[in-house]
Motif scaffolding. Sequence first.
Motif, short mmCIF file in Angstrom:
data_model
loop_
_atom_site.label_atom_id
_atom_site.label_comp_id
_atom_site.label_asym_id
_atom_site.label_seq_id
_atom_site.Cartn_x
_atom_site.Cartn_y
_atom_site.Cartn_z
N LYS A 164 15.75 -5.68 -9.29
CA LYS A 164 13.99 -5.14 -9.11
C LYS A 164 14.35 -3.66 -10.16
O LYS A 164 13.42 -3.33 -10.46
CB LYS A 164 13.55 -5.17 -8.23
N CYS A 165 15.91 -2.82 -8.69
CA CYS A 165 15.93 -2.07 -9.10
C CYS A 165 16.08 -1.48 -10.56
O CYS A 165 16.07 -0.83 -11.94
CB CYS A 165 17.20 -1.18 -8.09
N ALA B 238 13.23 -1.58 -12.55
CA ALA B 238 12.19 0.59 -12.25
C ALA B 238 12.97 0.99 -13.23
O ALA B 238 12.13 1.91 -13.99
CB ALA B 238 12.29 0.14 -11.33
N ILE C 72 12.66 1.47 -4.18
CA ILE C 72 11.80 0.64 -4.97
C ILE C 72 11.60 -1.40 -4.38
O ILE C 72 10.87 -2.39 -5.55
CB ILE C 72 13.10 0.37 -6.26
N ILE D 49 7.26 -3.12 -8.86
CA ILE D 49 7.32 -2.22 -9.67
C ILE D 49 5.64 -2.35 -11.01
O ILE D 49 5.96 -3.42 -11.56
CB ILE D 49 8.90 -2.15 -10.41
N ASP E 28 6.35 -9.12 -10.11
CA ASP E 28 6.21 -7.47 -10.56
C ASP E 28 5.34 -7.65 -11.68
O ASP E 28 4.99 -7.12 -12.08
CB ASP E 28 7.71 -7.50 -10.66
#
Length: 233
Positions: free
Chosen positions: A108-109, A112, A177, A182, A221
């Motif tokens: 996910k990071c 993002a 995050i 996101i 997301d």
Amino acid sequence: MLIFFDTETTGVEAKDRICAVGIACETHLHEELIHPGKKMPPAASAVHQITSEMVAEAPEFSRSESCRILKAFNLPSNTLVSHNAPFDLSMLSKEGIEWQGDVIDTLKCAKALMDDLEGYSLQFLRYELRLYREEEAFFAAAGVSVAPHRPLSDALHVRMLYDYLLDLADHQKLVDISRSHILLSRLPFGKYAKKRIEEIALKDPGYLKWMLDSLHDMDEDLRYSIDYYLRND
């Protein structure tokens, strides 16, 4: 303490279970095969090269050293770092472990903080971000061989990716995050793959609405992002 973690599993369905665990932290470098309680599907073996024969004499998760270590580390003060953490956490939940500390999802990071990449799998990022240039020395220092899709090797690549992400955001930002949705800018697949979702919402909103209605297992997301752009077109 940071706990870099990876699982290999029999698949991604609700019925699937852990078949191997990798843990890398300041006190442990641990890898263990786990008996999943079911036959290993060929499709899973094709990814991680773990067969039913290899886990035949392995312990069930509840009797494993991995379970003991994770329960000992399951403290509010520790942070679990994993690539696609919701999946790994769901697998642990099936085994009765609900993580108590912070979580950083490097998948996910990465999405993002680097929204223009062609892919975000751990092995793709290994090459895209040129982590492989430092991995020989990094793995040698740990006394571990590079073996993609084996859990300890992947846990160490998660550590390398985490270190890379720290150049883009600090630790707390990575935690934040990982906790939130996101807003993705591009569609990752389909007939508009790599196109900006905002533009698709203006030109072909029906396609995005069809995705929301039809793809029930869509990444949370991506669902959030499509819904956001449809509401704000």
